[in-house]
Design a protein around this motif. Structure first.
Motif, PDB file in Angstrom:
ATOM      1  N   ALA A 136     -66.255  87.103  35.257  1.00  0.00           N
ATOM      2  CA  ALA A 136     -65.105  86.869  34.380  1.00  0.00           C
ATOM      3  C   ALA A 136     -64.119  88.031  34.453  1.00  0.00           C
ATOM      4  CB  ALA A 136     -65.582  86.653  32.950  1.00  0.00           C
ATOM      5  N   LEU A 137     -64.643  89.257  34.521  1.00  0.00           N
ATOM      6  CA  LEU A 137     -63.765  90.426  34.636  1.00  0.00           C
ATOM      7  C   LEU A 137     -62.897  90.359  35.888  1.00  0.00           C
ATOM      8  CD1 LEU A 137     -65.943  93.441  33.476  1.00  0.00           C
ATOM      9  CD2 LEU A 137     -63.559  93.026  32.827  1.00  0.00           C
ATOM     10  N   GLY A 138     -63.398  89.729  36.923  1.00  0.00           N
ATOM     11  CA  GLY A 138     -62.617  89.600  38.146  1.00  0.00           C
ATOM     12  C   GLY A 138     -61.497  88.594  38.063  1.00  0.00           C
ATOM     13  N   GLN A 139     -61.373  87.916  36.926  1.00  0.00           N
ATOM     14  CA  GLN A 139     -60.354  86.867  36.805  1.00  0.00           C
ATOM     15  C   GLN A 139     -59.390  87.111  35.652  1.00  0.00           C
ATOM     16  OE1 GLN A 139     -62.990  83.460  36.439  1.00  0.00           O
ATOM     17  NE2 GLN A 139     -62.915  83.065  38.639  1.00  0.00           N
ATOM     18  N   VAL A 140     -59.365  88.311  35.097  1.00  0.00           N
ATOM     19  CA  VAL A 140     -58.456  88.595  33.987  1.00  0.00           C
ATOM     20  C   VAL A 140     -57.586  89.792  34.323  1.00  0.00           C
ATOM     21  CG1 VAL A 140     -60.017  87.672  32.229  1.00  0.00           C
ATOM     22  CG2 VAL A 140     -60.119  90.091  32.816  1.00  0.00           C
ATOM     23  N   ASP A 141     -56.404  89.840  33.718  1.00  0.00           N
ATOM     24  CA  ASP A 141     -55.577  91.024  33.876  1.00  0.00           C
ATOM     25  C   ASP A 141     -55.016  91.536  32.554  1.00  0.00           C
ATOM     26  OD1 ASP A 141     -53.644  89.167  33.293  1.00  0.00           O
ATOM     27  OD2 ASP A 141     -52.442  89.518  35.095  1.00  0.00           O
ATOM     28  N   ARG A 142     -55.356  90.886  31.457  1.00  0.00           N
ATOM     29  CA  ARG A 142     -54.893  91.363  30.152  1.00  0.00           C
ATOM     30  C   ARG A 142     -55.845  92.431  29.628  1.00  0.00           C
ATOM     31  NH1 ARG A 142     -51.919  86.608  26.763  1.00  0.00           N
ATOM     32  NH2 ARG A 142     -51.097  85.437  28.538  1.00  0.00           N
ATOM     33  N   GLU A 143     -55.257  93.463  29.059  1.00  0.00           N
ATOM     34  CA  GLU A 143     -56.046  94.593  28.613  1.00  0.00           C
ATOM     35  C   GLU A 143     -57.065  94.195  27.548  1.00  0.00           C
ATOM     36  OE1 GLU A 143     -57.601  98.334  28.374  1.00  0.00           O
ATOM     37  OE2 GLU A 143     -56.311  97.436  29.906  1.00  0.00           O
ATOM     38  N   GLY A 144     -56.665  93.336  26.629  1.00  0.00           N
ATOM     39  CA  GLY A 144     -57.598  92.906  25.590  1.00  0.00           C
ATOM     40  C   GLY A 144     -58.814  92.210  26.175  1.00  0.00           C
ATOM     41  N   ASP A 145     -58.592  91.323  27.146  1.00  0.00           N
ATOM     42  CA  ASP A 145     -59.708  90.629  27.798  1.00  0.00           C
ATOM     43  C   ASP A 145     -60.641  91.617  28.482  1.00  0.00           C
ATOM     44  OD1 ASP A 145     -58.400  88.362  27.009  1.00  0.00           O
ATOM     45  OD2 ASP A 145     -57.579  87.896  28.980  1.00  0.00           O
ATOM     46  N   ARG A 146     -60.023  92.562  29.185  1.00  0.00           N
ATOM     47  CA  ARG A 146     -60.832  93.529  29.916  1.00  0.00           C
ATOM     48  C   ARG A 146     -61.722  94.314  28.961  1.00  0.00           C
ATOM     49  NH1 ARG A 146     -56.937  95.713  32.223  1.00  0.00           N
ATOM     50  NH2 ARG A 146     -57.023  94.476  34.118  1.00  0.00           N
ATOM     51  N   ARG A 147     -61.167  94.757  27.850  1.00  0.00           N
ATOM     52  CA  ARG A 147     -61.949  95.532  26.878  1.00  0.00           C
ATOM     53  C   ARG A 147     -63.073  94.698  26.284  1.00  0.00           C
ATOM     54  NH1 ARG A 147     -57.577  99.121  23.381  1.00  0.00           N
ATOM     55  NH2 ARG A 147     -56.640 100.197  25.171  1.00  0.00           N
ATOM     56  N   PHE A 148     -62.776  93.443  25.984  1.00  0.00           N
ATOM     57  CA  PHE A 148     -63.792  92.562  25.402  1.00  0.00           C
ATOM     58  C   PHE A 148     -64.986  92.412  26.345  1.00  0.00           C
ATOM     59  CE2 PHE A 148     -65.638  88.320  25.123  1.00  0.00           C
ATOM     60  CZ  PHE A 148     -66.014  88.263  23.789  1.00  0.00           C
ATOM     61  N   LEU A 149     -64.702  92.103  27.604  1.00  0.00           N
ATOM     62  CA  LEU A 149     -65.779  91.885  28.566  1.00  0.00           C
ATOM     63  C   LEU A 149     -66.526  93.181  28.875  1.00  0.00           C
ATOM     64  CD1 LEU A 149     -63.810  89.445  30.886  1.00  0.00           C
ATOM     65  CD2 LEU A 149     -65.745  88.839  29.411  1.00  0.00           C
ATOM     66  N   GLN A 150     -65.800  94.285  28.930  1.00  0.00           N
ATOM     67  CA  GLN A 150     -66.470  95.566  29.151  1.00  0.00           C
ATOM     68  C   GLN A 150     -67.390  95.913  27.977  1.00  0.00           C
ATOM     69  OE1 GLN A 150     -63.017  97.990  29.833  1.00  0.00           O
ATOM     70  NE2 GLN A 150     -63.106  97.765  32.060  1.00  0.00           N
TER      71      GLN A 150
ATOM     72  N   GLY B 291     -67.352  96.080  35.062  1.00  0.00           N
ATOM     73  CA  GLY B 291     -67.029  95.615  36.400  1.00  0.00           C
ATOM     74  C   GLY B 291     -65.559  95.739  36.733  1.00  0.00           C
ATOM     75  N   PRO B 292     -65.142  95.204  37.883  1.00  0.00           N
ATOM     76  CA  PRO B 292     -63.765  95.320  38.350  1.00  0.00           C
ATOM     77  C   PRO B 292     -62.839  94.370  37.621  1.00  0.00           C
ATOM     78  CG  PRO B 292     -65.019  93.974  39.883  1.00  0.00           C
ATOM     79  CD  PRO B 292     -65.999  94.476  38.851  1.00  0.00           C
ATOM     80  N   ALA B 293     -61.565  94.708  37.646  1.00  0.00           N
ATOM     81  CA  ALA B 293     -60.543  93.836  37.060  1.00  0.00           C
ATOM     82  C   ALA B 293     -59.946  92.962  38.149  1.00  0.00           C
ATOM     83  CB  ALA B 293     -59.450  94.673  36.397  1.00  0.00           C
ATOM     84  N   GLY B 294     -59.464  91.787  37.743  1.00  0.00           N
ATOM     85  CA  GLY B 294     -58.917  90.856  38.720  1.00  0.00           C
ATOM     86  C   GLY B 294     -57.494  90.453  38.461  1.00  0.00           C
ATOM     87  N   HIS B 295     -57.186  89.114  38.521  1.00  0.00           N
ATOM     88  CA  HIS B 295     -55.794  88.720  38.639  1.00  0.00           C
ATOM     89  C   HIS B 295     -55.215  87.945  37.481  1.00  0.00           C
ATOM     90  CE1 HIS B 295     -58.105  85.300  40.253  1.00  0.00           C
ATOM     91  NE2 HIS B 295     -57.113  84.567  39.829  1.00  0.00           N
ATOM     92  N   SER B 296     -55.965  87.199  36.718  1.00  0.00           N
ATOM     93  CA  SER B 296     -55.301  86.401  35.684  1.00  0.00           C
ATOM     94  C   SER B 296     -56.296  85.932  34.647  1.00  0.00           C
ATOM     95  CB  SER B 296     -54.624  85.162  36.309  1.00  0.00           C
ATOM     96  OG  SER B 296     -55.592  84.293  36.822  1.00  0.00           O
ATOM     97  N   GLY B 297     -55.746  85.581  33.451  1.00  0.00           N
ATOM     98  CA  GLY B 297     -56.582  84.932  32.459  1.00  0.00           C
ATOM     99  C   GLY B 297     -56.552  85.583  31.110  1.00  0.00           C
ATOM    100  N   HIS B 298     -57.232  84.931  30.157  1.00  0.00           N
ATOM    101  CA  HIS B 298     -57.294  85.469  28.804  1.00  0.00           C
ATOM    102  C   HIS B 298     -58.571  84.990  28.133  1.00  0.00           C
ATOM    103  CE1 HIS B 298     -56.039  87.107  25.057  1.00  0.00           C
ATOM    104  NE2 HIS B 298     -56.158  85.955  24.458  1.00  0.00           N
ATOM    105  N   VAL B 299     -59.259  85.895  27.459  1.00  0.00           N
ATOM    106  CA  VAL B 299     -60.500  85.527  26.774  1.00  0.00           C
ATOM    107  C   VAL B 299     -60.220  85.286  25.306  1.00  0.00           C
ATOM    108  CG1 VAL B 299     -62.829  86.224  26.210  1.00  0.00           C
ATOM    109  CG2 VAL B 299     -61.922  86.728  28.458  1.00  0.00           C
ATOM    110  N   GLY B 300     -59.932  86.362  24.559  1.00  0.00           N
ATOM    111  CA  GLY B 300     -59.629  86.218  23.139  1.00  0.00           C
ATOM    112  C   GLY B 300     -60.771  85.557  22.383  1.00  0.00           C
ATOM    113  N   GLU B 301     -60.429  84.709  21.381  1.00  0.00           N
ATOM    114  CA  GLU B 301     -61.443  83.967  20.653  1.00  0.00           C
ATOM    115  C   GLU B 301     -62.022  82.880  21.536  1.00  0.00           C
ATOM    116  OE1 GLU B 301     -59.459  82.295  17.376  1.00  0.00           O
ATOM    117  OE2 GLU B 301     -59.350  84.132  16.224  1.00  0.00           O
ATOM    118  N   PRO B 302     -63.268  82.517  21.313  1.00  0.00           N
ATOM    119  CA  PRO B 302     -63.768  81.310  21.964  1.00  0.00           C
ATOM    120  C   PRO B 302     -62.891  80.121  21.581  1.00  0.00           C
ATOM    121  CG  PRO B 302     -65.555  82.527  20.901  1.00  0.00           C
ATOM    122  CD  PRO B 302     -64.282  83.152  20.455  1.00  0.00           C
ATOM    123  N   ALA B 303     -62.686  79.222  22.522  1.00  0.00           N
ATOM    124  CA  ALA B 303     -61.770  78.104  22.268  1.00  0.00           C
ATOM    125  C   ALA B 303     -62.331  77.119  21.262  1.00  0.00           C
ATOM    126  CB  ALA B 303     -61.453  77.376  23.578  1.00  0.00           C
ATOM    127  N   VAL B 304     -63.592  77.264  20.885  1.00  0.00           N
ATOM    128  CA  VAL B 304     -64.167  76.358  19.893  1.00  0.00           C
ATOM    129  C   VAL B 304     -63.767  76.773  18.506  1.00  0.00           C
ATOM    130  CG1 VAL B 304     -66.081  75.722  21.327  1.00  0.00           C
ATOM    131  CG2 VAL B 304     -66.314  77.683  19.836  1.00  0.00           C
TER     132      VAL B 304
END
Length: 455
Positions: free
Chosen positions: A417-431, A442-455
């Motif tokens: 998942a870390l390889g598919q995000v580029d937003r700082e908030g997402d990166r911190r969450f996964l780290q 792990g490494p950072a990648g190119h796009s996406g957003h985690v934030g709250e679970p979509a449920v």
């Protein structure tokens, strides 16, 4: 700021869209309408200081803007007539001499030709026409979102550009292309006929949801460290405001109220989305401090949802709002009715056939029936082509694996998942999740957003 300045500022906030819509409807020219609406507010600053604030500021501004447009249209007509006269005189001089008809000049109609009579005052109707025009499916989605924001809120091109983190020249081109398309395609400033209304309402609601999501996602970012996050957060407020307007203008469309309820229930959680410690990290629904949720907005959202559901014409936005309502009503994460949420996702999946909805359902299954059941449901949808590069697929799988105690496998998925995000908030969450498992980030990648679970 002077009292007059405050009055003009308040009128701009409340009346800009109506003034613009009235002139756009009368002239069929969105650029002209914008110019004349801006001039009307500039005239108000001068005139109200001298004559006082009128009893009906919106009506005063609309009349002033319309008069400005009429003057400009008359000047355009006069200039066009002068060009035509000059062309005819040139033709006459070069035509055969002695033909008395050769130099006849037709003066044409009066100076107001081309001006569509305003007709009866109908500010709500004008606003509704403007909404449907800005959200017309013939326009590209990015143009629809930008044009809706600029036209209905009065934001400048520079402000819209900052909100979407693009150069002002790029946003100006985007808006220009959208307006040019309206002219070239002959898109009318009107409410669609009944046979097209359902699809066109869906297009309007989709634009508002995109606009809201852009702003809401920014609430999962460390605002002091991410450029433009503050401006983007304001987009969620604008989306809620426009959704209120659309719901009021479309009282017979329960999905409009369903969207408004969904936005209110989600937006109520905004201040709980990021931790307040030394390092701002996004918080899931399970982790959020629910005392930070806005109970007034939750109450409004629940009321709007009940009103929408009373029409007994359920749609996807109403179902999503019902899911958000279950979260809002739960006193704690442990008190959440996950079985009901799973059932609602079953309904939503049947309506949308969306693999993203199926992914969210898998998480609900995991919370309702256990992580292994959730993983099985997730495997059923994981092969969907639409999810091939979707960062939430490995992120959600990682969370279910973590809950099942399969930490080594979870770490692998978090890194994916870390390889598919580029937003700082997402990166911190996964780290943080990886650190909690005792693994390096792990490494950072190119796009996406985690934030709250979509449920």
């Amino acid at each position: 700021m002077t009292d007059v300045g405050q009055a003009v500022t308040a009128a701009f906030r409340e009346e800009w869209g109506r003034v613009l819509a009235a002139v756009a409807r009368s002239t069929g020219d969105l650029d002209l309408a914008e110019d004349c609406a801006q001039e009307a507010f500039a005239v108000a600053l001068r005139t109200w200081e001298r004559d006082g604030v009128p009893a009906r500021p919106g009506a005063w501004l609309t009349t002033t803007a319309r008069n400005c447009a009429l003057d400009r249209l008359r000047r355009r007509k006069v200039e066009a007539e002068k060009v035509a006269v000059a062309a005819r005189l040139t033709e006459r001089l070069t035509s055969a001499a002695g033909d008395p008809a050769a130099g006849a000049v037709d003066g044409g109609g009066g100076p107001g030709d081309g001006w569509a009579a305003p007709g009866a005052e109908d500010p709500d109707g004008d606003l509704l026409r403007l909404v449907f025009t800005c959200c017309h499916p013939a326009l590209p989605l990015e143009g629809r979102v930008a044009l809706t924001l600029r036209s209905l809120t009065g934001m400048t091109t520079a402000q819209v550009a900052r909100a979407f983190l693009v150069p002002e020249t790029t946003m100006a081109q985007r808006l220009t292309r959208a307006k040019r398309k309206i002219r070239s395609a002959g898109i009318a400033f009107r409410v669609p006929p009944p046979e097209l209304l359902h699809d066109r309402v869906s297009a309007v609601l989709a634009v508002l949801y995109v606009l809201f999501t852009e702003g809401y996602d920014a609430w999962a970012e460390p605002v002091d460290e991410v450029a433009g996050a503050e401006a983007r957060r304001a987009l969620a407020d604008d989306a809620v405001r426009v959704a209120r307007l659309v719901a009021r203008l479309l009282p017979d469309e329960p999905e409009a109220r369903g969207l408004l309820a969904l936005l209110l229930l989600q937006h109520a959680r905004r201040r709980a989305r990021v931790s307040t410690g030394a390092e701002a990290v996004p918080r899931t629904l399970e982790e959020q401090d629910r005392s930070l949720w806005r109970r007034d907005e939750i109450g409004e959202g629940l009321t709007v949802l009940d009103d929408a559901l009373a029409a007994r014409r359920a749609g996807p936005y109403q179902v999503q709002a019902a899911i958000a309502a279950l979260h809002a009503r739960a006193a704690s994460a442990d008190a959440t009715d996950w079985a009901e949420i799973e059932a609602l996702y079953d309904v939503l999946a049947g309506m949308t056939r969306s693999p993203v909805v199926a992914l969210n359902r898998a998480v609900a299954v995991g919370m309702s029936r256990g992580p292994e059941a959730g993983l099985a449901a997730l495997d059923d949808v994981a092969s969907a082509p639409e999810l091939a590069a979707y960062h939430l697929l490995p992120a959600m799988r990682a969370d279910l694996l973590r809950r099942a105690g399969r930490t080594a496998e979870a770490a692998v998925e978090y890194r994916r998942a870390l390889g598919q995000v580029d937003r700082e908030g997402d990166r911190r969450f996964l780290q943080r999740r990886l650190a909690d498992l005792g693994h390096a980030d792990g490494p950072a990648g190119h796009s996406g957003h985690v934030g709250e679970p979509a449920v």
